[in-house]
Design an enzyme around this catalytic site. Structure first.
Site, PDB file in Angstrom:
ATOM      1  N   GLY A 117      15.538 -30.887 -54.077  1.00 63.33           N
ATOM      2  CA  GLY A 117      16.031 -30.352 -52.811  1.00 63.33           C
ATOM      3  C   GLY A 117      15.982 -31.371 -51.707  1.00 63.33           C
ATOM      4  O   GLY A 117      15.314 -32.399 -51.808  1.00 63.33           O
ATOM      5  N   VAL A 131      13.017 -33.979 -51.858  1.00 65.18           N
ATOM      6  CA  VAL A 131      11.905 -33.575 -52.717  1.00 65.18           C
ATOM      7  C   VAL A 131      12.307 -33.768 -54.183  1.00 65.18           C
ATOM      8  O   VAL A 131      13.407 -33.366 -54.589  1.00 65.18           O
ATOM      9  CB  VAL A 131      11.521 -32.103 -52.463  1.00 65.18           C
ATOM     10  CG1 VAL A 131      10.316 -31.710 -53.302  1.00 65.18           C
ATOM     11  CG2 VAL A 131      11.228 -31.873 -50.975  1.00 65.18           C
ATOM     12  N   LYS A 136       7.576 -35.823 -52.102  1.00 67.28           N
ATOM     13  CA  LYS A 136       8.419 -35.646 -50.926  1.00 67.28           C
ATOM     14  C   LYS A 136       8.582 -36.994 -50.228  1.00 67.28           C
ATOM     15  O   LYS A 136       7.594 -37.582 -49.794  1.00 67.28           O
ATOM     16  CB  LYS A 136       7.706 -34.649 -50.020  1.00 67.28           C
ATOM     17  CG  LYS A 136       8.511 -34.134 -48.897  1.00 67.28           C
ATOM     18  CD  LYS A 136       7.765 -32.968 -48.268  1.00 67.28           C
ATOM     19  CE  LYS A 136       8.543 -32.415 -47.110  1.00 67.28           C
ATOM     20  NZ  LYS A 136       7.863 -31.255 -46.542  1.00 67.28           N
ATOM     21  N   ASP A 185       6.561 -23.620 -38.048  1.00 69.82           N
ATOM     22  CA  ASP A 185       7.876 -23.458 -38.668  1.00 69.82           C
ATOM     23  C   ASP A 185       7.807 -22.479 -39.836  1.00 69.82           C
ATOM     24  O   ASP A 185       8.348 -22.728 -40.895  1.00 69.82           O
ATOM     25  CB  ASP A 185       8.387 -24.831 -39.136  1.00 69.82           C
ATOM     26  CG  ASP A 185       9.863 -24.783 -39.509  1.00 69.82           C
ATOM     27  OD1 ASP A 185      10.555 -23.840 -39.077  1.00 69.82           O
ATOM     28  OD2 ASP A 185      10.326 -25.680 -40.225  1.00 69.82           O
TER      29      ASP A 185
HETATM   30  O1  3AM Z   1      16.516 -26.835 -51.213  1.00 66.99           O
HETATM   31  P1  3AM Z   1      15.783 -25.654 -51.786  1.00 66.99           P
HETATM   32  O2  3AM Z   1      15.626 -24.514 -50.815  1.00 66.99           O
HETATM   33  O3  3AM Z   1      16.258 -25.216 -53.122  1.00 66.99           O
HETATM   34  O4  3AM Z   1      11.919 -25.147 -51.965  1.00 66.99           O
HETATM   35  C1  3AM Z   1      12.063 -26.424 -51.419  1.00 66.99           C
HETATM   36  C2  3AM Z   1      13.488 -26.723 -51.080  1.00 66.99           C
HETATM   37  O5  3AM Z   1      14.290 -26.157 -52.063  1.00 66.99           O
HETATM   38  C3  3AM Z   1      11.739 -27.474 -52.447  1.00 66.99           C
HETATM   39  O6  3AM Z   1      12.447 -28.610 -52.035  1.00 66.99           O
HETATM   40  C4  3AM Z   1      13.533 -28.227 -51.211  1.00 66.99           C
HETATM   41  C5  3AM Z   1      13.478 -28.980 -49.893  1.00 66.99           C
HETATM   42  O7  3AM Z   1      12.321 -28.687 -49.174  1.00 66.99           O
HETATM   43  N1  3AM Z   1      10.313 -27.768 -52.472  1.00 66.99           N
HETATM   44  C6  3AM Z   1       9.577 -28.258 -51.455  1.00 66.99           C
HETATM   45  N2  3AM Z   1       8.296 -28.405 -51.827  1.00 66.99           N
HETATM   46  C7  3AM Z   1       8.222 -28.000 -53.122  1.00 66.99           C
HETATM   47  C8  3AM Z   1       7.168 -27.900 -54.064  1.00 66.99           C
HETATM   48  N3  3AM Z   1       5.926 -28.255 -53.745  1.00 66.99           N
HETATM   49  C9  3AM Z   1       9.516 -27.585 -53.517  1.00 66.99           C
HETATM   50  N4  3AM Z   1       9.774 -27.114 -54.745  1.00 66.99           N
HETATM   51  C10 3AM Z   1       8.727 -27.060 -55.588  1.00 66.99           C
HETATM   52  N5  3AM Z   1       7.457 -27.422 -55.280  1.00 66.99           N
END
Ligand code: 3AM
Length: 545
Positions: free
Chosen positions: A17, A24, A39, A133
Site C-alpha cells: 500500500g 508499505v 514502511k 489521525d
Molecule cells: O492501501 P491500503 O488501505 O490497502 O492498511 C494499510 C494501507 O493499506 C497498509 O498499508 C497501506 C498504506 O498505509 N498497512 C500499513 N501498515 C500495515 C501493517 N503493519 C499495513 N498492512 C499490514 N500490516
C-alpha cells in the site's frame, strides 16, 4: 525493491500500500520467519526536512508504546538516506474496507471495535502520545478479527511544540474525523482523539461519516458548527445509550467529551448492558462457564456488568471473526460439508469453495486451538450458497486463570495483566489507609478462568488523609498543614469583618477537621478580610492567635 534484503534480515516481498507519506511493503523476517510490514518514507519526500522529522516522530511515538491493539514497531532502519520502520504485519483489512464492503456494522461489533480502539488510545495517552489521525483507514482488522491501531505518523508527543497549523490538509489526517479544534487549526489534545473515535463509531453504526460535503473546508466547517444527525435517525436499531455515547464523544467543546479513553470505554461497556433489570441476563459465576440465567439484579451490579461484558466479548469477538473474509456472491444450493474436526483455516477454505458464509463463535474446549468443534447445520443438509453456517471453534488454552492482584500497586498490576492479555478497568477508587493506587478488590477473583482479552475490574485505594484543623491559621500556615497532611488547598473565599486581629486568618473550612478524605483532595477555605468602609491599616498580625 522486491527481493531486497534490509539489514541482512528483512526480505521485501510485495508492496501492500501507499499512504500520503509512506509506501508499505510486506517482508519476511529471515531471522524469525515472521511476516513484517516495512514502511518507507516516499522517495520524493526524503529530502524534505518536515517529512523526515514527522517520520522520526512516528518512530519515537511508536517506540514508546507496546500494546496488543497497536501495530507495534519492531525495528528502525539503519540507512539515514532512506529511512524506514519495521512494524508487525497485520494480515487483514482496514476498518474502512470493511465498512465499504458491509455498510453499517451490528451495534455489538461496532462497540467492541470502538472499545479496542479506546484501549489502544488509553495506552498511547498514558505514554503521552496523541494519535491525531484516528480514522477507519488507520484501524487494521486482522483475519481473526483483532483490532490494531496503526499510523502514528502524525502523532504528537505531549510537551513537543508542534501545532497542527501550517501542515497541509492532505497529510494532516482526514477531515471527516477531525475534531472541531483541529479543524480550526488548533493544537490536538487527548480529547481530539476521543472525538475522532466518536466519528468512527458513528460511521460503523450508520454506514457513513457524520458530515459530508463538497470540499474539505465545508466538511471541516461542519465539525466546527453543525450538529451531526442523530445515529438513530439512520440506524433506529441502535440503542439510546450507545447513541448518547457517540453524541458525548462528538461534543464540540473538548471539556464536554469523556475525560479519558478509559471512561469512554467504560461508558460503552455500560451502554451495552441490557436496559431492563427483569429480563434474563447471563450471570458470571466464579470458576464456572458463563451461562444464561434469569435473575433480578440492579443495573449497576458489578457481577452483571462483568457477565455481560465477558459474554458479549466472547460472542461478538467470535461472530466478528472471519465473517468478513468470505465470498457471498454465488447463490445456489449445495450440501453442507463436514467441517467439524477440521482446523478453522481449512474449514474456511472449504466453506469458501462452496460459497457458504462462516460465522465463528469461540468456546473453550480440550480440542486444540482453532479446531472446529461444532457446526450449526448437519453434514449433507442442503444449504444455499451465501447462507450463514455457524462454526463453534475451540479457543483452547486462550482461557486463563486470573492471578491475584489484590494489595499490589496499580501500575505493576497493569503490566502484569497486560502481559497475559487481560484488560484492566478501574471501576472505583476508595478512601482507604492502603497507599494510593493499591488494588483493594478485583473482579473476577483469583483463579477464575476467563478468555484472553477479558476485563479485570479493579477497585483501588485513593489513599487516606485526615483533614487538619485550620481555623485561626494564616493562609501560609494552612497551606503548610495541608501539605503535611497530603492534602491541597482548594478554593479560598473571603469574608469581610471589622475585627483587625482576625484579618488574614482562616474562618472556616470544608471538609471539616477530622474528616478522612482521599489523598490530594482539596480543602476549601474562608478567610477573613478587612471591611472596606473603615479606613484601617492592613493587618500586620501574622502570628497564631
Ligand atoms: O492501501 P491500503 O488501505 O490497502 O492498511 C494499510 C494501507 O493499506 C497498509 O498499508 C497501506 C498504506 O498505509 N498497512 C500499513 N501498515 C500495515 C501493517 N503493519 C499495513 N498492512 C499490514 N500490516
Amino acid at each position: 525493491m522486491i527481493g531486497t534484503i534490509l539489514m541482512e534480515r528483512y526480505r521485501l516481498e510485495e508492496m501492500i500500500g501507499e499512504g500520503g507519506m509512506a509506501s508499505v511493503y510486506r517482508a519476511l523476517d529471515l531471522r524469525t520467519g515472521h511476516r513484517v510490514a516495512v514502511k518507507f518514507l516516499r522517495q520524493e519526500l526524503q529530502a524534505n526536512p518536515e517529512f523526515l522529522d514527522r517520520f522520526r516522530r512516528e518512530a519515537t511515538a511508536a517506540s514508546r508504546m507496546s500494546h496488543h491493539n497497536i501495530v507495534n514497531l519492531l525495528d528502525i532502519g539503519d540507512n539515514p538516506n532512506s529511512p524506514y520502520l519495521v512494524f508487525e504485519f497485520v494480515d487483514g483489512k482496514t476498518l474502512k474496507d470493511i465498512i465499504k464492503e458491509h455498510g453499517q456494522l451490528p451495534q455489538g461489533t461496532a462497540v467492541q471495535i470502538a472499545i479496542r480502539i479506546l484501549s489502544a488510545l488509553r495506552h498511547a495517552h498514558e505514554a503521552g502520545v496523541i494519535h491525531r489521525d484516528i480514522k477507519p483507514q488507520t484501524i487494521l482488522v486482522d483475519k481473526q478479527g483483532y483490532i490494531k491501531v496503526s499510523d502514528f505518523g502524525i502523532a504528537r508527543m505531549v510537551g513537543a511544540h508542534t501545532s497542527d497549523m501550517g501542515e497541509t490538509q492532505s497529510v494532516m489526517g482526514s477531515v471527516h474525523y477531525f475534531s472541531p479544534e483541529q479543524a480550526r487549526g488548533e493544537m490536538a489534545t487527548f480529547a481530539s482523539d476521543l472525538y475522532s473515535v466518536g466519528c468512527v463509531l458513528y460511521e460503523m453504526l450508520t454506514g457513513h461519516v457524520p458530515f459530508e460535503g463538497e470540499t474539505q473546508v465545508s466538511v471541516a466547517m461542519q465539525h466546527v458548527q453543525a450538529q451531526a444527525q442523530p445515529v438513530r435517525s439512520f440506524a433506529p436499531e441502535v440503542s439510546e445509550p450507545i447513541e448518547s455515547v457517540v453524541k458525548k464523544a462528538m461534543e464540540k467543546v473538548p471539556e464536554s467529551r469523556y475525560p479519558s479513553a478509559l471512561l469512554m470505554a467504560q461508558a460503552l461497556h455500560d451502554a451495552l448492558l441490557p436496559q431492563s433489570d427483569t429480563s434474563p441476563v447471563p450471570v458470571f459465576e466464579e470458576g464456572k462457564k458463563t451461562k444464561p440465567r434469569t435473575r433480578r439484579r440492579p443495573r449497576e451490579s458489578l457481577g452483571t456488568k462483568i457477565a455481560v461484558s465477558l459474554l458479549s466479548l466472547v460472542l461478538i469477538a467470535g461472530i466478528f471473526t472471519g465473517s468478513y473474509f468470505i465470498y457471498r456472491d454465488i447463490v445456489n444450493t449445495t450440501r453442507t460439508p463436514l467441517l467439524t474436526g477440521f482446523l478453522l483455516s481449512s474449514a474456511m477454505r472449504e466453506a469458501e469453495r462452496e460459497g457458504i458464509i462462516i460465522r465463528v463463535a469461540r468456546n473453550p474446549s480440550d480440542e486444540p486451538v482453532d479446531t472446529v468443534i461444532d457446526q450449526s447445520i448437519d453434514v449433507g443438509q442442503p444449504i444455499k450458497r451465501g447462507d450463514v453456517l455457524l462454526l463453534v471453534v475451540s479457543s483452547g488454552h486462550a482461557r486463563k486463570p486470573v492471578p491475584s492482584v489484590v494489595n499490589l500497586d496499580l501500575q505493576e498490576v497493569k503490566r502484569t495483566l497486560e502481559r497475559i492479555s487481560l484488560e484492566v478497568l478501574v471501576v472505583k477508587e476508595m478512601i482507604h489507609s492502603a497507599p494510593k493506587g493499591t488494588v483493594l478488590f478485583q473482579d473476577p477473583s483469583e483463579g477464575t478462568v476467563v478468555d484472553a482479552g477479558s476485563i479485570v475490574q479493579l477497585t483501588i485505594s485513593s489513599g487516606q488523609a485526615k483533614v487538619p484543623q485550620l481555623s485561626g491559621f494564616i493562609l501560609a500556615e494552612a497551606r503548610d498543614a495541608l501539605r503535611k497532611a497530603k492534602l491541597e488547598i482548594g478554593k479560598v473565599e473571603e469574608m469581610a469583618i471589622a475585627d483587625t486581629s482576625q484579618v488574614g486568618r482562616v474562618a472556616s473550612q470544608l471538609p471539616v477537621a477530622g474528616e478522612l478524605v482521599a489523598e490530594n483532595s482539596p480543602v476549601d477555605l474562608v478567610v477573613y478580610i478587612l471591611q472596606k468602609t473603615e479606613a484601617t491599616e492592613s493587618p500586620k498580625n501574622e502570628g497564631k492567635p
